[in-house]
Scaffold this active site. Structure first.
Site, PDB file in Angstrom:
ATOM      1  N   ASP A 222      18.887   4.976   1.249  1.00  0.00           N
ATOM      2  CA  ASP A 222      20.209   4.985   2.403  1.00  0.00           C
ATOM      3  C   ASP A 222      21.299   5.864   2.988  1.00  0.00           C
ATOM      4  OD1 ASP A 222      21.964   2.403   3.932  1.00  0.00           O
ATOM      5  OD2 ASP A 222      22.279   1.918   1.659  1.00  0.00           O
TER       6      ASP A 222
ATOM      7  N   CYS B 163       9.010 -12.698 -20.995  1.00  0.00           N
ATOM      8  CA  CYS B 163       8.488 -11.278 -21.039  1.00  0.00           C
ATOM      9  C   CYS B 163       9.037 -10.959 -21.851  1.00  0.00           C
ATOM     10  CB  CYS B 163      10.134 -11.033 -19.958  1.00  0.00           C
ATOM     11  SG  CYS B 163      11.975 -10.811 -20.856  1.00  0.00           S
TER      12      CYS B 163
ATOM     13  N   CYS C 159      12.009 -11.653 -24.273  1.00  0.00           N
ATOM     14  CA  CYS C 159      12.655 -12.368 -24.181  1.00  0.00           C
ATOM     15  C   CYS C 159      11.992 -12.781 -25.739  1.00  0.00           C
ATOM     16  CB  CYS C 159      12.535 -13.103 -22.733  1.00  0.00           C
ATOM     17  SG  CYS C 159      13.641 -12.568 -22.360  1.00  0.00           S
TER      18      CYS C 159
ATOM     19  N   ASP D 156      23.772   3.152  10.185  1.00  0.00           N
ATOM     20  CA  ASP D 156      24.420   2.172  11.310  1.00  0.00           C
ATOM     21  C   ASP D 156      25.834   1.282  11.787  1.00  0.00           C
ATOM     22  OD1 ASP D 156      22.965   1.016   9.372  1.00  0.00           O
ATOM     23  OD2 ASP D 156      22.904  -0.637   9.859  1.00  0.00           O
TER      24      ASP D 156
ATOM     25  N   CYS E 205      11.629 -17.766 -20.611  1.00  0.00           N
ATOM     26  CA  CYS E 205      11.410 -16.811 -20.421  1.00  0.00           C
ATOM     27  C   CYS E 205      10.134 -15.948 -21.496  1.00  0.00           C
ATOM     28  CB  CYS E 205      12.434 -15.512 -19.849  1.00  0.00           C
ATOM     29  SG  CYS E 205      11.818 -14.327 -18.818  1.00  0.00           S
TER      30      CYS E 205
ATOM     31  N   ALA F   7      23.851  -6.389   6.550  1.00  0.00           N
ATOM     32  CA  ALA F   7      24.646  -7.046   6.758  1.00  0.00           C
ATOM     33  C   ALA F   7      24.652  -8.642   5.880  1.00  0.00           C
ATOM     34  CB  ALA F   7      25.954  -7.109   7.678  1.00  0.00           C
TER      35      ALA F   7
END
Length: 497
Positions: free
Chosen positions: A93, A281, A284, A128, A279, A196
């Site tokens: 960025d 994963c 977890c 921008d 979850c 934005a």
């Protein structure tokens, strides 16, 4: 044509694509998630993102690096890939976020692009102006002129193989968004972030996000890869992909973890409010909420950030699978039931059904009717638009029951909510193999009635009889006056004459 972006599979406006990033020597499969790496804080290291989470790309802030002396010196000396220990594609960025937050920054587009090139960025961003939602039109137009100049400045910089973003601004003025997208698409730039929108997402204004993205998509070509800047919550990934977004960046995984927040595809929970992890994963599976709450601050933050990443990448895999199966809109509908504002977003998505239909595949696996919103899907609109192509006989029965045993009618078609009249020869083709609930709602019957009206409009000489199964008055009122209407069980057979 933009040769660096290839479309491989689509559903609704969602697509599985291949974004070739020449400078990195990588092709990134989209939809793709870019974890945001704060150069000063690494909650999860880029090396682990790549090795353990399968990250093909990430994003960091070149403006922060440039402003921080030790980071600047390291980035110039080592290059971003070595500095971050990451071999995938690195997006950067430009400081536009800081511009939006603080009102000014001390760098030009040329300077920041040359710096991004010097430190080895693979996809760079010009400076921008992110105009916030609900800004006055005059302010948005002034900001757009500045952004247009930034895109022109970016085109004038020799960036070699480095891809360059062409951000699309315009606040919540949809015509300005479309105009900005059309202008960006006409440049030689490569990736198209819709900017934005974070304030909209922070305020749960998902319907407005959908409208902003739809406006941008109207101005872009199909070969334009779209980056939804700051869309880091997995709850809304499916909705955004269905609107045609290809790339997301997420700082949420780390920011939320610092505040003890636990991401799910249905929303965000605070760790203190979680008794069981919903979850599977690795985090977890190996810990329960009590363990994580008892960990020291750094360890708790790391564990939550890792969970947040797992659920985010898992959702993207689920979305890709849905695109391949042709069930993306079913997934969007499931997610829409997780939060009222997501339902607003889904309904806003269906406001753009005419645009979606032009890209939605004509054949898929199955159509699941799950709610009144399903009556507005592209498949239904397509059938109504094309029903005039069907060869309707002089005397036609459209029935929710079986075909007649005699020749009182020239043909009997199915009356299939939400589609309406369907020739029996098409009954085993998509989408008329739809899975429908036994308790048909009013919206499905109303949509079917509109299908009958479309058939009558295209075939004014056809004598149409509709045999319905206890339709509501709101649906019957949509049938043309020329249609003979009977309830099933009340139809006159030939022998009754």
């Amino acid at each position: 044509m933009r040769e660096h972006f290839e479309l491989r599979r689509g559903d609704a406006l969602g697509r599985i694509g291949a974004l070739t990033v020449p400078r990195a020597g990588r092709t990134v499969e989209t939809p793709a998630l870019l974890p945001v790496i704060n150069p000063n804080i690494r909650t999860v290291s880029p090396a682990r993102l790549e090795a353990e989470f399968g990250a093909e790309a990430l994003i960091t802030n070149a403006y922060i690096i440039r402003k921080t002396a030790d980071l600047r010196e390291r980035a110039i000396a080592e290059g971003l890939h070595d500095m971050l220990e990451f071999s995938g594609a690195i997006f950067t960025d430009s400081g536009s976020f800081q511009l939006a937050e603080y009102g000014e920054i001390d760098v030009t587009t040329r300077e920041i692009l040359e710096f991004q090139h010097a430190i080895g960025s693979d996809v760079a961003t010009p400076v921008d102006v992110p105009t916030p939602p609900d800004a006055a039109r005059e302010a948005a137009e002034v900001d757009l002129e500045t952004t247009r100049q930034a895109l022109a400045d970016a085109e004038a910089v020799d960036t070699g193989e480095m891809l360059v973003n062409a951000p699309i601004q315009g606040s919540t003025h949809l015509d300005l968004r479309e105009e900005a997208a059309r202008h960006a698409d006409a440049t030689d730039l490569d990736v198209f972030p819709v900017g934005a929108v974070v304030p909209l997402m922070n305020d749960y204004r998902y319907a407005d996000v959908v409208d902003v993205v739809a406006a941008a998509k109207r101005g872009l070509g199909a070969d334009a890869p779209v980056h939804l800047f700051g869309a880091g919550h997995p709850m809304m990934f499916a909705l955004a992909v269905a609107m045609g977004c290809d790339v997301f960046d997420s700082a949420a995984y780390a920011i939320y973890a610092r505040d003890d927040r636990y991401l799910t595809v249905r929303g965000t929970k605070h760790l203190d409010d979680v008794d069981y992890f919903p979850c599977e994963c690795p985090v977890c599976a190996a810990n329960d909420p009590t363990d994580v709450r008892a960990a020291d601050d750094d360890e708790r933050e790391r564990l939550l950030a890792e969970h947040n990443l797992h659920v985010s990448y898992g959702e993207l895999r689920r979305i890709k699978n849905a695109i391949r199966e042709g069930s993306l809109l079913e997934l969007v509908e499931t997610r829409a039931r997780g939060h009222p504002t997501m339902l607003d977003g889904y309904r806003a998505l269906l406001d753009h059904t005419a645009e979606i239909e032009r890209h939605d595949p004509a054949s898929k696996g199955a159509f699941f009717y799950c709610s009144a919103e399903s009556a507005r899907r592209p498949e239904v609109v397509r059938h109504h638009d094309r029903i005039g192509r069907l060869d309707a006989p002089a005397r036609l029965l459209v029935t929710a029951g079986s075909a007649p045993s005699d020749d009182y009618f020239d043909a009997a078609w199915r009356l299939l909510p939400p589609f309406g009249p369907v020739p029996r020869a098409l009954s085993e083709t998509y989408p008329f193999t739809a899975e429908l609930p036994d308790r048909t709602d009013a919206a499905a019957c109303q949509a079917a009635a509109r299908g009958v009206a479309a058939l009558v409009d295209a075939n004014p000489a056809t004598d149409v009889t509709v045999a319905h199964d206890d339709w509501p008055a709101s649906a019957l009122a949509l049938l043309p006056d020329s249609v003979t209407v009977e309830r099933l069980g009340a139809r006159r057979d030939r022998d009754d004459d």
